[in-house]
Design a protein around this motif. Sequence first.
Motif, PDB file in Angstrom:
ATOM      1  N   CYS A  24      20.355 -20.489 -41.184  1.00  9.12           N
ATOM      2  CA  CYS A  24      19.522 -21.167 -40.189  1.00  9.12           C
ATOM      3  C   CYS A  24      18.676 -22.204 -40.923  1.00  9.12           C
ATOM      4  O   CYS A  24      17.933 -21.870 -41.839  1.00  9.12           O
ATOM      5  CB  CYS A  24      18.630 -20.176 -39.462  1.00  9.12           C
ATOM      6  SG  CYS A  24      17.638 -20.965 -38.150  1.00  9.12           S
ATOM      7  N   SER A  25      18.811 -23.438 -40.522  1.00  8.39           N
ATOM      8  CA  SER A  25      18.046 -24.501 -41.172  1.00  8.39           C
ATOM      9  C   SER A  25      16.589 -24.469 -40.699  1.00  8.39           C
ATOM     10  O   SER A  25      16.276 -23.968 -39.617  1.00  8.39           O
ATOM     11  CB  SER A  25      18.655 -25.869 -40.858  1.00  8.39           C
ATOM     12  OG  SER A  25      18.384 -26.231 -39.512  1.00  8.39           O
ATOM     13  N   VAL A  26      15.733 -25.019 -41.509  1.00  6.02           N
ATOM     14  CA  VAL A  26      14.314 -25.118 -41.149  1.00  6.02           C
ATOM     15  C   VAL A  26      14.169 -25.946 -39.876  1.00  6.02           C
ATOM     16  O   VAL A  26      13.404 -25.583 -38.978  1.00  6.02           O
ATOM     17  CB  VAL A  26      13.497 -25.714 -42.323  1.00  6.02           C
ATOM     18  CG1 VAL A  26      12.097 -26.110 -41.892  1.00  6.02           C
ATOM     19  CG2 VAL A  26      13.449 -24.723 -43.481  1.00  6.02           C
ATOM     20  N   LEU A  27      14.909 -27.039 -39.767  1.00  7.52           N
ATOM     21  CA  LEU A  27      14.819 -27.900 -38.580  1.00  7.52           C
ATOM     22  C   LEU A  27      15.232 -27.134 -37.316  1.00  7.52           C
ATOM     23  O   LEU A  27      14.550 -27.205 -36.290  1.00  7.52           O
ATOM     24  CB  LEU A  27      15.679 -29.154 -38.757  1.00  7.52           C
ATOM     25  CG  LEU A  27      15.716 -30.084 -37.548  1.00  7.52           C
ATOM     26  CD1 LEU A  27      14.319 -30.600 -37.212  1.00  7.52           C
ATOM     27  CD2 LEU A  27      16.667 -31.246 -37.810  1.00  7.52           C
ATOM     28  N   THR A  28      16.354 -26.417 -37.384  1.00 14.95           N
ATOM     29  CA  THR A  28      16.801 -25.639 -36.224  1.00 14.95           C
ATOM     30  C   THR A  28      15.757 -24.602 -35.845  1.00 14.95           C
ATOM     31  O   THR A  28      15.407 -24.450 -34.673  1.00 14.95           O
ATOM     32  CB  THR A  28      18.151 -24.950 -36.520  1.00 14.95           C
ATOM     33  OG1 THR A  28      19.138 -25.964 -36.722  1.00 14.95           O
ATOM     34  CG2 THR A  28      18.584 -24.032 -35.393  1.00 14.95           C
ATOM     35  N   TYR A  29      15.229 -23.891 -36.850  1.00 13.08           N
ATOM     36  CA  TYR A  29      14.230 -22.858 -36.569  1.00 13.08           C
ATOM     37  C   TYR A  29      12.980 -23.466 -35.949  1.00 13.08           C
ATOM     38  O   TYR A  29      12.477 -22.958 -34.945  1.00 13.08           O
ATOM     39  CB  TYR A  29      13.874 -22.099 -37.848  1.00 13.08           C
ATOM     40  CG  TYR A  29      13.031 -20.887 -37.544  1.00 13.08           C
ATOM     41  CD1 TYR A  29      13.624 -19.663 -37.281  1.00 13.08           C
ATOM     42  CD2 TYR A  29      11.642 -20.973 -37.476  1.00 13.08           C
ATOM     43  CE1 TYR A  29      12.862 -18.550 -36.969  1.00 13.08           C
ATOM     44  CE2 TYR A  29      10.875 -19.861 -37.166  1.00 13.08           C
ATOM     45  CZ  TYR A  29      11.487 -18.654 -36.916  1.00 13.08           C
ATOM     46  OH  TYR A  29      10.730 -17.563 -36.598  1.00 13.08           O
ATOM     47  N   ARG A  30      12.482 -24.553 -36.515  1.00  9.81           N
ATOM     48  CA  ARG A  30      11.268 -25.171 -35.968  1.00  9.81           C
ATOM     49  C   ARG A  30      11.497 -25.673 -34.542  1.00  9.81           C
ATOM     50  O   ARG A  30      10.622 -25.559 -33.685  1.00  9.81           O
ATOM     51  CB  ARG A  30      10.802 -26.315 -36.862  1.00  9.81           C
ATOM     52  CG  ARG A  30      10.173 -25.852 -38.165  1.00  9.81           C
ATOM     53  CD  ARG A  30       9.386 -26.985 -38.828  1.00  9.81           C
ATOM     54  NE  ARG A  30       8.950 -26.651 -40.162  1.00  9.81           N
ATOM     55  CZ  ARG A  30       7.927 -25.845 -40.451  1.00  9.81           C
ATOM     56  NH1 ARG A  30       7.255 -25.268 -39.469  1.00  9.81           N
ATOM     57  NH2 ARG A  30       7.600 -25.603 -41.700  1.00  9.81           N
ATOM     58  N   THR A  31      12.676 -26.222 -34.284  1.00  7.14           N
ATOM     59  CA  THR A  31      12.992 -26.704 -32.936  1.00  7.14           C
ATOM     60  C   THR A  31      12.958 -25.560 -31.932  1.00  7.14           C
ATOM     61  O   THR A  31      12.356 -25.673 -30.856  1.00  7.14           O
ATOM     62  CB  THR A  31      14.372 -27.390 -32.934  1.00  7.14           C
ATOM     63  OG1 THR A  31      14.343 -28.500 -33.841  1.00  7.14           O
ATOM     64  CG2 THR A  31      14.762 -27.857 -31.551  1.00  7.14           C
ATOM     65  N   LEU A  32      13.581 -24.439 -32.284  1.00  5.51           N
ATOM     66  CA  LEU A  32      13.612 -23.295 -31.381  1.00  5.51           C
ATOM     67  C   LEU A  32      12.237 -22.647 -31.247  1.00  5.51           C
ATOM     68  O   LEU A  32      11.795 -22.335 -30.139  1.00  5.51           O
ATOM     69  CB  LEU A  32      14.644 -22.275 -31.865  1.00  5.51           C
ATOM     70  CG  LEU A  32      16.088 -22.692 -31.629  1.00  5.51           C
ATOM     71  CD1 LEU A  32      17.035 -21.857 -32.465  1.00  5.51           C
ATOM     72  CD2 LEU A  32      16.437 -22.621 -30.152  1.00  5.51           C
ATOM     73  N   TYR A  33      11.566 -22.437 -32.354  1.00  8.47           N
ATOM     74  CA  TYR A  33      10.248 -21.796 -32.339  1.00  8.47           C
ATOM     75  C   TYR A  33       9.274 -22.599 -31.467  1.00  8.47           C
ATOM     76  O   TYR A  33       8.581 -22.039 -30.621  1.00  8.47           O
ATOM     77  CB  TYR A  33       9.715 -21.666 -33.765  1.00  8.47           C
ATOM     78  CG  TYR A  33       8.397 -20.947 -33.879  1.00  8.47           C
ATOM     79  CD1 TYR A  33       8.362 -19.567 -34.053  1.00  8.47           C
ATOM     80  CD2 TYR A  33       7.199 -21.635 -33.822  1.00  8.47           C
ATOM     81  CE1 TYR A  33       7.147 -18.896 -34.165  1.00  8.47           C
ATOM     82  CE2 TYR A  33       5.984 -20.982 -33.932  1.00  8.47           C
ATOM     83  CZ  TYR A  33       5.961 -19.609 -34.101  1.00  8.47           C
ATOM     84  OH  TYR A  33       4.758 -18.951 -34.202  1.00  8.47           O
TER      85      TYR A  33
END
Length: 185
Positions: A50-59
């Motif tokens: 899980c990329s940081v960008l994907t995680y931040r987008t979802l979070y």
Amino acid sequence: TVTAPSTPDYVPVHARIAVLRTYLQLLEPSAERDAPPLPVGAEIEEERPCSVLTYRTLYSGVGGPYHWRDRLTWSDDRLAAHLARTSVRIWTLRDDAGMGGYFELERHTDGSVEIAYFGLLPSRHGRGLGRALLEHAIEEGWRWGANRLWLHTCTLDGPTALPNYRARGFSPFRTESYEADIPDA
């Protein structure tokens, strides 16, 4: 849209509110559990890595309306290190419109698995996806060898969160009260 004055001493106004956090658990798998089918074009898959960008987008997308802030203060390096831990796993719900939600499982040293974060983007609410996503989180937690599944929710979360957890068999085992500062809209 209201913008802040350009003076360095500007402080946004916040409301301080009382919040009740409820911890819930499942102590054993239910033989009767059956996840509803996902709509055509929707799928739930592990995001590995899980990329940081994907995680931040979802979070941000899932938690923004509920004032999730904890992980927003983490640096990219700290978040990347967290996501790289073997005790953390992320699954995403995707459909024809893109990412629609996620859950994060974290295995603890006591053998329990926590559903640390869970939710849908607002555009996916009211379509039965929350139930399907939660059932998948439960299945993955047991499949990962949990001796107990647990999570927490609070009165800042959406009104269907606690009923959804209880309907899936989770039972409360602890509550706590605290105060939170909520930014004005």
